[in-house]
Design an enzyme around this catalytic site. Structure first.
Site, PDB file in Angstrom:
ATOM      1  N   ASP A  71       4.883  -2.389  -6.885  1.00 48.82           N
ATOM      2  CA  ASP A  71       6.436  -3.178  -6.714  1.00 48.82           C
ATOM      3  C   ASP A  71       6.186  -3.953  -7.352  1.00 48.82           C
ATOM      4  OD1 ASP A  71       7.827  -0.931  -5.780  1.00 48.82           O
ATOM      5  OD2 ASP A  71       7.714  -0.928  -3.673  1.00 48.82           O
ATOM      6  N   LYS A 111      13.104  -6.131  -3.066  1.00 43.84           N
ATOM      7  CA  LYS A 111      14.407  -4.541  -3.792  1.00 43.84           C
ATOM      8  C   LYS A 111      14.466  -3.731  -3.274  1.00 43.84           C
ATOM      9  CE  LYS A 111      11.158  -1.254  -3.083  1.00 43.84           C
ATOM     10  NZ  LYS A 111      11.569  -0.514  -2.420  1.00 43.84           N
ATOM     11  N   PRO A 161      12.407  -7.684   5.895  1.00 42.04           N
ATOM     12  CA  PRO A 161      12.075  -7.325   6.887  1.00 42.04           C
ATOM     13  C   PRO A 161      10.842  -6.587   6.344  1.00 42.04           C
ATOM     14  CG  PRO A 161      14.321  -6.145   6.517  1.00 42.04           C
ATOM     15  CD  PRO A 161      14.410  -7.490   5.450  1.00 42.04           C
ATOM     16  N   GLY A 190       5.601  -6.768   0.639  1.00 40.71           N
ATOM     17  CA  GLY A 190       4.352  -7.046   1.075  1.00 40.71           C
ATOM     18  C   GLY A 190       4.415  -7.383  -0.717  1.00 40.71           C
ATOM     19  N   SER A 191       5.105  -6.997  -1.304  1.00 45.09           N
ATOM     20  CA  SER A 191       4.529  -6.764  -2.588  1.00 45.09           C
ATOM     21  C   SER A 191       5.252  -8.426  -3.248  1.00 45.09           C
ATOM     22  CB  SER A 191       5.940  -5.678  -3.736  1.00 45.09           C
ATOM     23  OG  SER A 191       5.138  -4.669  -2.925  1.00 45.09           O
ATOM     24  N   ALA A 238       7.786  -3.724   6.569  1.00 47.07           N
ATOM     25  CA  ALA A 238       8.035  -2.401   6.614  1.00 47.07           C
ATOM     26  C   ALA A 238       9.038  -1.570   6.726  1.00 47.07           C
ATOM     27  CB  ALA A 238       7.222  -1.526   7.191  1.00 47.07           C
ATOM     28  N   GLY A 239       9.647  -1.887   5.573  1.00 47.02           N
ATOM     29  CA  GLY A 239      11.593  -1.629   5.655  1.00 47.02           C
ATOM     30  C   GLY A 239      11.725  -0.435   4.621  1.00 47.02           C
ATOM     31  N   ALA A 274      10.155  -4.286  -0.549  1.00 45.44           N
ATOM     32  CA  ALA A 274       8.602  -4.498  -0.771  1.00 45.44           C
ATOM     33  C   ALA A 274       8.532  -5.707  -0.953  1.00 45.44           C
ATOM     34  CB  ALA A 274       8.938  -3.834  -2.854  1.00 45.44           C
TER      35      ALA A 274
HETATM   36  P1  ATP Z   1       5.913   0.102   0.885  1.00 47.38           P
HETATM   37  O1  ATP Z   1       6.768   0.300   0.469  1.00 47.38           O
HETATM   38  O2  ATP Z   1       5.159  -0.877   0.158  1.00 47.38           O
HETATM   39  O3  ATP Z   1       4.664   0.088   2.138  1.00 47.38           O
HETATM   40  P2  ATP Z   1       6.643  -1.602   2.385  1.00 47.38           P
HETATM   41  O4  ATP Z   1       8.554  -2.213   1.120  1.00 47.38           O
HETATM   42  O5  ATP Z   1       7.814  -0.556   3.459  1.00 47.38           O
HETATM   43  O6  ATP Z   1       6.057  -1.810   1.784  1.00 47.38           O
HETATM   44  P3  ATP Z   1       5.621  -3.846   3.211  1.00 47.38           P
HETATM   45  O7  ATP Z   1       6.523  -4.948   4.856  1.00 47.38           O
HETATM   46  O8  ATP Z   1       5.560  -4.548   2.163  1.00 47.38           O
HETATM   47  O9  ATP Z   1       7.183  -3.114   3.466  1.00 47.38           O
HETATM   48  O10 ATP Z   1       4.652  -3.639   4.145  1.00 47.38           O
HETATM   49  C1  ATP Z   1       4.182  -2.607   4.628  1.00 47.38           C
HETATM   50  C2  ATP Z   1       3.101  -2.456   5.297  1.00 47.38           C
HETATM   51  O11 ATP Z   1       1.696  -3.746   4.892  1.00 47.38           O
HETATM   52  C3  ATP Z   1       3.113  -3.562   6.404  1.00 47.38           C
HETATM   53  O12 ATP Z   1       3.017  -2.974   7.689  1.00 47.38           O
HETATM   54  C4  ATP Z   1       1.327  -3.803   6.621  1.00 47.38           C
HETATM   55  O13 ATP Z   1       0.799  -3.704   7.559  1.00 47.38           O
HETATM   56  C5  ATP Z   1       1.386  -4.696   5.342  1.00 47.38           C
HETATM   57  N1  ATP Z   1       0.962  -5.797   4.807  1.00 47.38           N
HETATM   58  C6  ATP Z   1       0.035  -6.246   3.797  1.00 47.38           C
HETATM   59  N2  ATP Z   1       0.372  -8.001   3.528  1.00 47.38           N
HETATM   60  C7  ATP Z   1       1.738  -7.730   4.042  1.00 47.38           C
HETATM   61  C8  ATP Z   1       2.625  -8.882   3.925  1.00 47.38           C
HETATM   62  N3  ATP Z   1       2.226 -10.394   3.412  1.00 47.38           N
HETATM   63  N4  ATP Z   1       3.591  -8.862   4.569  1.00 47.38           N
HETATM   64  C9  ATP Z   1       3.976  -7.545   5.207  1.00 47.38           C
HETATM   65  N5  ATP Z   1       3.264  -6.658   5.398  1.00 47.38           N
HETATM   66  C10 ATP Z   1       2.046  -5.963   4.812  1.00 47.38           C
END
Ligand code: ATP
Length: 299
Positions: A140, A10, A98, A106-107, A100-101, A104
């Site tokens: 998310d 997203k 990507p 992980g979501s 932790a970018g 979302a």
């Molecule tokens: P958010 O804004 O929800 O913190 P994001 O979109 O910046 O997240 P994500 O790729 O969702 O980033 O990952 C955030 C953190 O969640 C990662 O650094 C990791 O430690 C943890 N994590 C747990 N499960 C997952 C997964 N399936 N994929 C990616 N990261 C995951």
């Protein structure tokens, strides 16, 4: 038997963030758009929960937990608890979003796991229950289920589709060094004199018109100023996108991924090439809106 389900990344076209509430959440007024970077999640029956991750292209998966901390396993467990069943699965994630970018990823994995296990075990979970479980997993996750373009309120978990008459093209610049969502929100809480609570009226009108310049003018992210203060290196990414001809630039969520909005697909590839030639690594092209979580394979 195994089932593969695809879920999109997203972007927040507008991310309006209000002052922190007593329960620790920030009230959000946001418009999400699902874009064409995907994680594919394959599930199959197993005696114990497990998760494996394989990168698509240059995605760095080293920070993805491979134990019970992975949100995909948490999603699987929550679904079994909801139905009062004792089943487990092996979860294989093919990661194109990507990590932790602020996109979302992980979501997306959580949403894909819910849909995949629901089908694998023929649980017939209602849409309403799936959205409720998704909301408990993360702000998310409901949007990852529905995709398209949607208005998000509450702390992002209350989602309603909105009209989007455009086909938007994005140049996506991931950053090798992640930026913690909690750190960005912490800095936002302490900052003075910054924009809070950007509204979504202008972006919704722009999406309805399908007009690129109106959309470019309406993009807003209340977290961008504090993220740029925390990570001044992101200013050069933003400048590189501007120099290459992006119509507008935007931090994705809490960052550090930066986005450039461009006129069309050819322009997206031209800007990507220019950035790569200028030494910016890992640049991607994506379009939106795209579908939410959906089944792509039954084997
Ligand atoms: P958010 O804004 O929800 O913190 P994001 O979109 O910046 O997240 P994500 O790729 O969702 O980033 O990952 C955030 C953190 O969640 C990662 O650094 C990791 O430690 C943890 N994590 C747990 N499960 C997952 C997964 N399936 N994929 C990616 N990261 C995951």
């Amino acid at each position: 038997m195994s089932i593969t389900v695809r879920a999109p990344a997203k972007v927040n076209l507008v991310l309006g963030v209000g002052p922190v509430r007593e329960d620790g959440y920030h009230p959000l007024d946001t418009v999400y758009q699902a874009i064409s970077l995907y994680d594919d999640v394959t599930v199959s029956n197993a005696g114990a929960w497990s998760v494996t991750v394989r990168p698509v292209g240059a995605v760095d998966c080293s920070e993805v937990p491979l134990d019970e901390d992975n949100i995909a396993i948490r999603a699987g467990r929550m679904l079994t608890e909801h139905h009062g069943i004792d089943r487990r699965a092996a979860i294989a994630i093919s990661k194109g979003i990507p990590v932790a970018g602020g996109m979302a990823g992980g979501s997306a994995d959580a949403a894909a796991t819910l849909v995949a296990l629901d089908r694998l075990w023929d649980l017939q979970t209602t849409d309403e229950d799936l959205l409720a479980i998704a909301a408990r997993l993360g702000s998310d996750v409901p949007f990852a289920l529905i995709g398209g373009t949607a208005h998000g309120t509450g702390h992002g978990e209350l989602v309603e589709p909105v009209v989007d008459n455009g086909t938007w093209w994005w140049v996506v610049v991931p950053n090798a060094e992640g930026l913690s969502t909690a750190v960005v929100y912490g800095a936002f809480d302490e900052a003075e004199d910054i924009q809070r609570g950007s509204g979504t009226e202008a972006i919704r009108a722009a999406l309805e018109s399908g007009d690129l310049d109106a959309c470019a003018d309406a993009l807003a992210n209340d977290l961008q100023a504090v993220a740029l203060d925390l990570r001044s290196d992101l200013r050069s990414t933003q400048a590189a996108l501007e120099d290459a001809g992006a119509v507008a630039t935007l931090l994705s969520g809490s960052g550090p991924t930066f986005l450039g909005l461009v006129a069309d697909q050819d322009e997206a590839h031209r800007v990507r090439e220019q950035l790569l030639e200028g030494g910016v690594p890992g640049v991607l092209v994506a379009t939106g809106p795209v579908a939410g979580t959906h089944v792509v394979d039954y084997v």
